[in-house]
Design a protein around this motif. Sequence first.
Motif, PDB file in Angstrom:
ATOM      1  N   ARG A  16       0.807  -1.226   0.000  1.00  0.00           N
ATOM      2  CA  ARG A  16       0.000   0.000   0.000  1.00  0.00           C
ATOM      3  C   ARG A  16       0.838   1.272   0.000  1.00  0.00           C
ATOM      4  NH1 ARG A  16      -5.459  -0.419   3.464  1.00  0.00           N
ATOM      5  NH2 ARG A  16      -6.243  -2.366   2.605  1.00  0.00           N
ATOM      6  N   THR A  17       2.041   1.203   0.557  1.00  0.00           N
ATOM      7  CA  THR A  17       2.862   2.415   0.679  1.00  0.00           C
ATOM      8  C   THR A  17       3.949   2.524  -0.380  1.00  0.00           C
ATOM      9  OG1 THR A  17       4.382   1.333   2.224  1.00  0.00           O
ATOM     10  CG2 THR A  17       2.507   2.558   3.164  1.00  0.00           C
ATOM     11  N   GLY A  18       4.207   1.438  -1.107  1.00  0.00           N
ATOM     12  CA  GLY A  18       5.274   1.462  -2.103  1.00  0.00           C
ATOM     13  C   GLY A  18       6.658   1.308  -1.492  1.00  0.00           C
ATOM     14  N   LEU A  19       6.728   0.908  -0.243  1.00  0.00           N
ATOM     15  CA  LEU A  19       8.007   0.654   0.418  1.00  0.00           C
ATOM     16  C   LEU A  19       8.241  -0.842   0.484  1.00  0.00           C
ATOM     17  CD1 LEU A  19       7.578   3.121   3.406  1.00  0.00           C
ATOM     18  CD2 LEU A  19       9.227   3.348   1.538  1.00  0.00           C
ATOM     19  N   ASN A  20       9.501  -1.230   0.637  1.00  0.00           N
ATOM     20  CA  ASN A  20       9.733  -2.659   0.824  1.00  0.00           C
ATOM     21  C   ASN A  20       9.686  -2.987   2.317  1.00  0.00           C
ATOM     22  OD1 ASN A  20      12.422  -2.295   1.873  1.00  0.00           O
ATOM     23  ND2 ASN A  20      13.130  -2.035  -0.222  1.00  0.00           N
ATOM     24  N   GLU A  31      10.644   1.539  11.559  1.00  0.00           N
ATOM     25  CA  GLU A  31      10.156   1.193  12.889  1.00  0.00           C
ATOM     26  C   GLU A  31      11.327   1.185  13.878  1.00  0.00           C
ATOM     27  OE1 GLU A  31       8.011  -2.588  15.109  1.00  0.00           O
ATOM     28  OE2 GLU A  31       7.750  -2.366  12.945  1.00  0.00           O
ATOM     29  N   GLU A  32      12.441   0.604  13.472  1.00  0.00           N
ATOM     30  CA  GLU A  32      13.623   0.495  14.325  1.00  0.00           C
ATOM     31  C   GLU A  32      14.170   1.867  14.729  1.00  0.00           C
ATOM     32  OE1 GLU A  32      18.144  -0.820  13.443  1.00  0.00           O
ATOM     33  OE2 GLU A  32      16.646  -2.355  12.993  1.00  0.00           O
ATOM     34  N   VAL A  33      14.171   2.834  13.796  1.00  0.00           N
ATOM     35  CA  VAL A  33      14.720   4.167  14.097  1.00  0.00           C
ATOM     36  C   VAL A  33      13.679   5.102  14.705  1.00  0.00           C
ATOM     37  CG1 VAL A  33      16.566   3.982  12.378  1.00  0.00           C
ATOM     38  CG2 VAL A  33      14.393   5.090  11.748  1.00  0.00           C
ATOM     39  N   GLY A  34      12.476   4.603  14.921  1.00  0.00           N
ATOM     40  CA  GLY A  34      11.467   5.378  15.615  1.00  0.00           C
ATOM     41  C   GLY A  34      10.637   6.314  14.762  1.00  0.00           C
ATOM     42  N   LEU A  35      10.677   6.151  13.454  1.00  0.00           N
ATOM     43  CA  LEU A  35       9.841   6.993  12.600  1.00  0.00           C
ATOM     44  C   LEU A  35       8.368   6.590  12.661  1.00  0.00           C
ATOM     45  CD1 LEU A  35      12.008   7.642   9.441  1.00  0.00           C
ATOM     46  CD2 LEU A  35      10.943   9.358  10.887  1.00  0.00           C
ATOM     47  N   ILE A  36       8.141   5.324  12.883  1.00  0.00           N
ATOM     48  CA  ILE A  36       6.763   4.858  13.083  1.00  0.00           C
ATOM     49  C   ILE A  36       6.738   4.094  14.406  1.00  0.00           C
ATOM     50  CG2 ILE A  36       6.181   4.750  10.628  1.00  0.00           C
ATOM     51  CD1 ILE A  36       6.503   1.676  10.820  1.00  0.00           C
ATOM     52  N   PRO A  37       5.590   4.053  15.050  1.00  0.00           N
ATOM     53  CA  PRO A  37       5.494   3.297  16.304  1.00  0.00           C
ATOM     54  C   PRO A  37       5.730   1.805  16.072  1.00  0.00           C
ATOM     55  CG  PRO A  37       3.540   4.675  15.972  1.00  0.00           C
ATOM     56  CD  PRO A  37       4.336   4.732  14.713  1.00  0.00           C
ATOM     57  N   MET A  73       1.618   7.483   7.854  1.00  0.00           N
ATOM     58  CA  MET A  73       2.974   7.917   8.212  1.00  0.00           C
ATOM     59  C   MET A  73       4.000   7.426   7.202  1.00  0.00           C
ATOM     60  SD  MET A  73       3.375   7.358  12.220  1.00  0.00           S
ATOM     61  CE  MET A  73       3.260   8.685  13.358  1.00  0.00           C
ATOM     62  N   LEU A  74       3.886   6.162   6.817  1.00  0.00           N
ATOM     63  CA  LEU A  74       4.855   5.604   5.873  1.00  0.00           C
ATOM     64  C   LEU A  74       4.739   6.235   4.496  1.00  0.00           C
ATOM     65  CD1 LEU A  74       4.797   1.909   7.024  1.00  0.00           C
ATOM     66  CD2 LEU A  74       6.789   3.434   7.045  1.00  0.00           C
ATOM     67  N   THR A  75       3.542   6.610   4.100  1.00  0.00           N
ATOM     68  CA  THR A  75       3.379   7.313   2.830  1.00  0.00           C
ATOM     69  C   THR A  75       4.065   8.673   2.907  1.00  0.00           C
ATOM     70  OG1 THR A  75       1.318   6.140   2.348  1.00  0.00           O
ATOM     71  CG2 THR A  75       1.696   8.206   1.170  1.00  0.00           C
ATOM     72  N   LEU A  76       3.893   9.364   4.025  1.00  0.00           N
ATOM     73  CA  LEU A  76       4.589  10.640   4.237  1.00  0.00           C
ATOM     74  C   LEU A  76       6.101  10.435   4.215  1.00  0.00           C
ATOM     75  CD1 LEU A  76       4.733  13.660   5.059  1.00  0.00           C
ATOM     76  CD2 LEU A  76       4.495  12.905   7.431  1.00  0.00           C
ATOM     77  N   ILE A  77       6.581   9.426   4.908  1.00  0.00           N
ATOM     78  CA  ILE A  77       8.020   9.132   4.953  1.00  0.00           C
ATOM     79  C   ILE A  77       8.547   8.837   3.554  1.00  0.00           C
ATOM     80  CG2 ILE A  77       9.726   7.443   5.748  1.00  0.00           C
ATOM     81  CD1 ILE A  77       7.917   7.223   8.333  1.00  0.00           C
ATOM     82  N   ARG A  78       7.822   8.007   2.806  1.00  0.00           N
ATOM     83  CA  ARG A  78       8.270   7.675   1.446  1.00  0.00           C
ATOM     84  C   ARG A  78       8.368   8.929   0.597  1.00  0.00           C
ATOM     85  NH1 ARG A  78       5.885   6.737  -3.347  1.00  0.00           N
ATOM     86  NH2 ARG A  78       3.815   6.557  -2.457  1.00  0.00           N
ATOM     87  N   HIS A  79       7.377   9.804   0.685  1.00  0.00           N
ATOM     88  CA  HIS A  79       7.412  11.030  -0.108  1.00  0.00           C
ATOM     89  C   HIS A  79       8.551  11.950   0.340  1.00  0.00           C
ATOM     90  CE1 HIS A  79       2.939  10.391  -1.261  1.00  0.00           C
ATOM     91  NE2 HIS A  79       3.761   9.821  -2.132  1.00  0.00           N
ATOM     92  N   CYS A  80       8.791  12.031   1.636  1.00  0.00           N
ATOM     93  CA  CYS A  80       9.932  12.821   2.125  1.00  0.00           C
ATOM     94  C   CYS A  80      11.232  12.293   1.540  1.00  0.00           C
ATOM     95  CB  CYS A  80       9.998  12.789   3.654  1.00  0.00           C
ATOM     96  SG  CYS A  80       8.743  13.760   4.501  1.00  0.00           S
ATOM     97  N   THR A 139      13.326  14.134   7.753  1.00  0.00           N
ATOM     98  CA  THR A 139      12.123  13.309   7.667  1.00  0.00           C
ATOM     99  C   THR A 139      11.527  13.082   9.043  1.00  0.00           C
ATOM    100  OG1 THR A 139      12.916  12.251   5.638  1.00  0.00           O
ATOM    101  CG2 THR A 139      11.211  11.082   6.881  1.00  0.00           C
ATOM    102  N   LYS A 140      12.391  12.802  10.030  1.00  0.00           N
ATOM    103  CA  LYS A 140      11.909  12.626  11.400  1.00  0.00           C
ATOM    104  C   LYS A 140      11.208  13.895  11.879  1.00  0.00           C
ATOM    105  CE  LYS A 140      15.225   9.228  13.103  1.00  0.00           C
ATOM    106  NZ  LYS A 140      16.329   8.973  14.035  1.00  0.00           N
ATOM    107  N   ALA A 141      11.809  15.043  11.611  1.00  0.00           N
ATOM    108  CA  ALA A 141      11.212  16.312  12.035  1.00  0.00           C
ATOM    109  C   ALA A 141       9.872  16.536  11.345  1.00  0.00           C
ATOM    110  CB  ALA A 141      12.175  17.470  11.749  1.00  0.00           C
ATOM    111  N   LEU A 142       9.791  16.253  10.060  1.00  0.00           N
ATOM    112  CA  LEU A 142       8.541  16.452   9.328  1.00  0.00           C
ATOM    113  C   LEU A 142       7.455  15.494   9.805  1.00  0.00           C
ATOM    114  CD1 LEU A 142      10.073  17.072   5.798  1.00  0.00           C
ATOM    115  CD2 LEU A 142       8.863  18.757   7.213  1.00  0.00           C
ATOM    116  N   VAL A 143       7.821  14.252  10.079  1.00  0.00           N
ATOM    117  CA  VAL A 143       6.856  13.283  10.605  1.00  0.00           C
ATOM    118  C   VAL A 143       6.350  13.754  11.966  1.00  0.00           C
ATOM    119  CG1 VAL A 143       6.626  10.927  11.534  1.00  0.00           C
ATOM    120  CG2 VAL A 143       7.680  11.301   9.292  1.00  0.00           C
ATOM    121  N   SER A 144       7.251  14.241  12.793  1.00  0.00           N
ATOM    122  CA  SER A 144       6.858  14.755  14.103  1.00  0.00           C
ATOM    123  C   SER A 144       5.903  15.937  13.960  1.00  0.00           C
ATOM    124  CB  SER A 144       8.105  15.168  14.887  1.00  0.00           C
ATOM    125  OG  SER A 144       7.746  15.744  16.116  1.00  0.00           O
TER     126      SER A 144
END
Length: 160
Positions: free
Chosen positions: A16-20, A28-34, A53-60, A70-75
């Motif tokens: 759904r997000t286009g990420l692998n 998840e490991e670096v804390g970008l998503i819970p 969140m992951l869609t936002l991260i992918r676009h960033c 990216t972390k700042a923008l997600v926050s």
Amino acid sequence: MKNHTLQLTIGALAERTGLNVSAIRYYEEVGLIPEASRRPSGHRVYGADAQEMLTLIRHCRDFGFSLDDTKALVSLASSADTDCVEAREIAQVHLDTVRAKLAELSALERSLSRFVVACTEQCVGGPAPKCTILQDLRLSDSPLAAKRAADNGAVPRCCG
């Protein structure tokens, strides 16, 4: 209306997000998503908020924002108490960086173009050791010498 009870496997979320899957685990490991909840089998499951969140991260990341930006923008995206000034500042700094890189690449393109034109006009088809491109590269003190020369208004030796 959002479906907050939606439970997605990591594979479905990846689709759904286009990420692998490994990228999702990393974010998840670096804390970008819970951290995901786990099924009794141990498989990760995520809610609809993770997809957003992951869609936002992918676009960033597609726009070339650093992991810290990216972390700042997600926050910021999840903080209703802040205005968008910080997001604009992050984007402006990134835009300035992109413009500087474009200027460097443009200077590099001009220098390489001069090298190719000089070779075409002066030595193409001749012995490689006498090629103006190779001679000029031997004289260069670094890969950025042509860029510095272009920035200073100098013409590479082969073109003068």
